[in-house]
Design a protein around this motif. Sequence first.
Motif, PDB file in Angstrom:
ATOM      1  N   ALA A 138      58.514 111.243 -88.556  1.00  0.00           N
ATOM      2  CA  ALA A 138      59.976 111.260 -88.634  1.00  0.00           C
ATOM      3  C   ALA A 138      60.429 111.321 -90.092  1.00  0.00           C
ATOM      4  CB  ALA A 138      60.551 110.023 -87.950  1.00  0.00           C
ATOM      5  N   HIS A 162      55.021 114.692 -83.777  1.00  0.00           N
ATOM      6  CA  HIS A 162      55.983 113.715 -83.272  1.00  0.00           C
ATOM      7  C   HIS A 162      56.222 113.885 -81.777  1.00  0.00           C
ATOM      8  CE1 HIS A 162      59.201 110.803 -84.302  1.00  0.00           C
ATOM      9  NE2 HIS A 162      59.884 111.361 -83.316  1.00  0.00           N
ATOM     10  N   PHE A 210      65.967 104.093 -79.641  1.00  0.00           N
ATOM     11  CA  PHE A 210      65.153 105.246 -79.992  1.00  0.00           C
ATOM     12  C   PHE A 210      64.113 105.540 -78.915  1.00  0.00           C
ATOM     13  CE2 PHE A 210      65.467 106.659 -84.608  1.00  0.00           C
ATOM     14  CZ  PHE A 210      66.804 106.299 -84.709  1.00  0.00           C
ATOM     15  N   CYS A 211      63.544 104.483 -78.326  1.00  0.00           N
ATOM     16  CA  CYS A 211      62.551 104.686 -77.268  1.00  0.00           C
ATOM     17  C   CYS A 211      63.174 105.373 -76.057  1.00  0.00           C
ATOM     18  CB  CYS A 211      61.948 103.344 -76.849  1.00  0.00           C
ATOM     19  SG  CYS A 211      60.792 102.643 -78.043  1.00  0.00           S
ATOM     20  N   SER A 252      66.084 107.114 -75.880  1.00  0.00           N
ATOM     21  CA  SER A 252      66.553 108.468 -76.189  1.00  0.00           C
ATOM     22  C   SER A 252      65.383 109.417 -76.409  1.00  0.00           C
ATOM     23  CB  SER A 252      67.473 108.449 -77.413  1.00  0.00           C
ATOM     24  OG  SER A 252      66.787 107.950 -78.560  1.00  0.00           O
ATOM     25  N   GLY A 253      64.293 108.925 -77.009  1.00  0.00           N
ATOM     26  CA  GLY A 253      63.123 109.770 -77.215  1.00  0.00           C
ATOM     27  C   GLY A 253      62.432 110.114 -75.911  1.00  0.00           C
ATOM     28  N   GLY A 269      72.836 110.296 -79.116  1.00  0.00           N
ATOM     29  CA  GLY A 269      71.531 109.728 -79.412  1.00  0.00           C
ATOM     30  C   GLY A 269      70.676 110.642 -80.259  1.00  0.00           C
ATOM     31  N   ALA A 270      70.717 111.953 -79.989  1.00  0.00           N
ATOM     32  CA  ALA A 270      69.940 112.899 -80.781  1.00  0.00           C
ATOM     33  C   ALA A 270      70.426 112.914 -82.223  1.00  0.00           C
ATOM     34  CB  ALA A 270      70.041 114.292 -80.169  1.00  0.00           C
ATOM     35  N   HIS A 272      69.156 109.717 -83.709  1.00  0.00           N
ATOM     36  CA  HIS A 272      67.697 109.807 -83.746  1.00  0.00           C
ATOM     37  C   HIS A 272      67.226 110.715 -84.880  1.00  0.00           C
ATOM     38  CE1 HIS A 272      64.129 109.124 -80.952  1.00  0.00           C
ATOM     39  NE2 HIS A 272      63.616 109.814 -81.943  1.00  0.00           N
ATOM     40  N   MET A 273      67.927 111.810 -85.114  1.00  0.00           N
ATOM     41  CA  MET A 273      67.508 112.799 -86.096  1.00  0.00           C
ATOM     42  C   MET A 273      68.165 112.616 -87.453  1.00  0.00           C
ATOM     43  SD  MET A 273      67.651 116.073 -83.479  1.00  0.00           S
ATOM     44  CE  MET A 273      67.126 117.276 -84.686  1.00  0.00           C
ATOM     45  N   ASN A 283      67.906 105.970 -91.277  1.00  0.00           N
ATOM     46  CA  ASN A 283      66.683 106.351 -90.580  1.00  0.00           C
ATOM     47  C   ASN A 283      65.444 106.107 -91.431  1.00  0.00           C
ATOM     48  OD1 ASN A 283      68.356 107.252 -88.496  1.00  0.00           O
ATOM     49  ND2 ASN A 283      67.035 108.989 -88.069  1.00  0.00           N
ATOM     50  N   CYS A 342      62.462 103.660 -90.275  1.00  0.00           N
ATOM     51  CA  CYS A 342      61.060 104.084 -90.172  1.00  0.00           C
ATOM     52  C   CYS A 342      60.153 103.197 -91.012  1.00  0.00           C
ATOM     53  CB  CYS A 342      60.923 105.542 -90.608  1.00  0.00           C
ATOM     54  SG  CYS A 342      61.666 106.740 -89.487  1.00  0.00           S
TER      55      CYS A 342
END
Length: 498
Positions: free
Chosen positions: A39, A138, A213-214, A216-217, A395-396, A399-400, A411, A415
């Motif tokens: 990530a 990823h 994150f879990c 949405s991932g 969420g994306a 997340h991104m 982010n 991480c």
Amino acid sequence: MNRQARQPTENQRYFTVWRWHFYAGMFVAPFLIVLACTALGMLFMSNTAGRDHDRLTIVVPESTVPAPISTQAKSALTALPDSTLVKYIAPRDTDTVALFQVKSVDQDTMVAVNPYTAAVVDSTPTNDNLYYTFDSIHSDLLLGKVGDYLLETAASLTILMILTGWYLWWQKRKSLKSMLIPDDHINRQTKRSLFRTIHATLGSWISVLLLFFCISGMAWAGVWGERVVQAWSQFPAGKWGVAPMPVSIDHSQHHAGMNESAPAPHVHGSTSADMPTHGSVLNAGKAKEVPWVLELTPMPVSGTTMGEHGIAPNIPIMIDMVDQYAREIGLEGRYQLNLPQGSTGVWTVSQDSMSYDMSSPTADRTVHIDRYSGNVLADIRFDDYNAFGKFMAAGAAIHMGTLGWWSVLANVLFCLSVIAICVSGYVMWWQRRPRGINESRGLNPPARGQRLSVWWPFAIVLLAVAVIFPTAIIAIVVIGLLDFVLISRVGFLQKLLK
């Protein structure tokens, strides 16, 4: 012995939960470290060179009028002999390149073009740079379906790890403030206690975001995502007329693509299940370029009486006109224009944060245009998404890290925190290992050598995680058999694992 005496004590309950937390952590920590590192790599690449090198800069001439899109496209096609144009991506800024995806029989290439001079600046295979290497690791660890399953299982067990971690830290602290703020006497504790405080406190701070994150991932994953959640969360295809459409019209006088005419086909009655989906048509390989809620939704088709209020019927429908129309309906800056593929293909103009087009997910927009009549077959915006589709769009973006530089920084810190939690967990495990000459050097789980009673409220939590997230079932069963059956009965496993 009465029933009350058979109930596990609070200490036994603590050790039972700690043991499951330990097993889940030992399994998921390597995956979380890989996910966090990749990530960070994607964050770096997307904000420096760009995902497709779209941040390459050019010198803006005094005459700042760009060349026609069709002229730029012809130049891009020279970079790959005998190729056709698939997609145009508008420049991000006035001093950055335009991108063209061109495809031949055996090669798919992304060409960067100077929008003012139409000169080719760079040419690379589509989805074949360092960003996509990080993205592939990823997504599935470069192992395909197997890697996707492993990561989905790791994410499921991470949720179990978070829940058990909350319980363990609450039992030690008994207040939310103490869970989030380390005590003043931390410096007087042992090294292991120091690492435990860092591990648990940092985990308390980021646990909710990690949980988010879990979930949405996993919505992108093959089992829980595509087969469980995405299957019933897709956009209602019939709303935009992609259900059976037996009536056809003749717009053979209109042009399709860059400079060729194509007669309108006769579209026979068909069901949406027979039609290609947004994901299969618009996604380039494994890259996710279509809003999540639309991926499994069938594409509209050209050559029918559907749609309205599009490009005027007396204007040739060529790439320059479609670009002009995209600007007229409000798409600014970078956006994506997919050309019609096949006789029933449509023009698709889109802009969404997941493709790094802009920062706000609430500005998502996907517009499909009939290649013959110029009618707008669909104009899908964020407000049209269902509840989970909106959650995934937002969420994306989170997340991104596409919401701006503050989200990139957040982010990066997240991480690094995940890596720190995983490393500190392994350090605590290593420090807890027996030191005696005759002591075991195996896995050494918590409450080593003790027989722990079944705590049914916790068993219900395990069952709930297994039911909601199917890939966790096998892992939970394996852990249960390993801990409660094999280790307690097989001598060499006791020596190996304890």
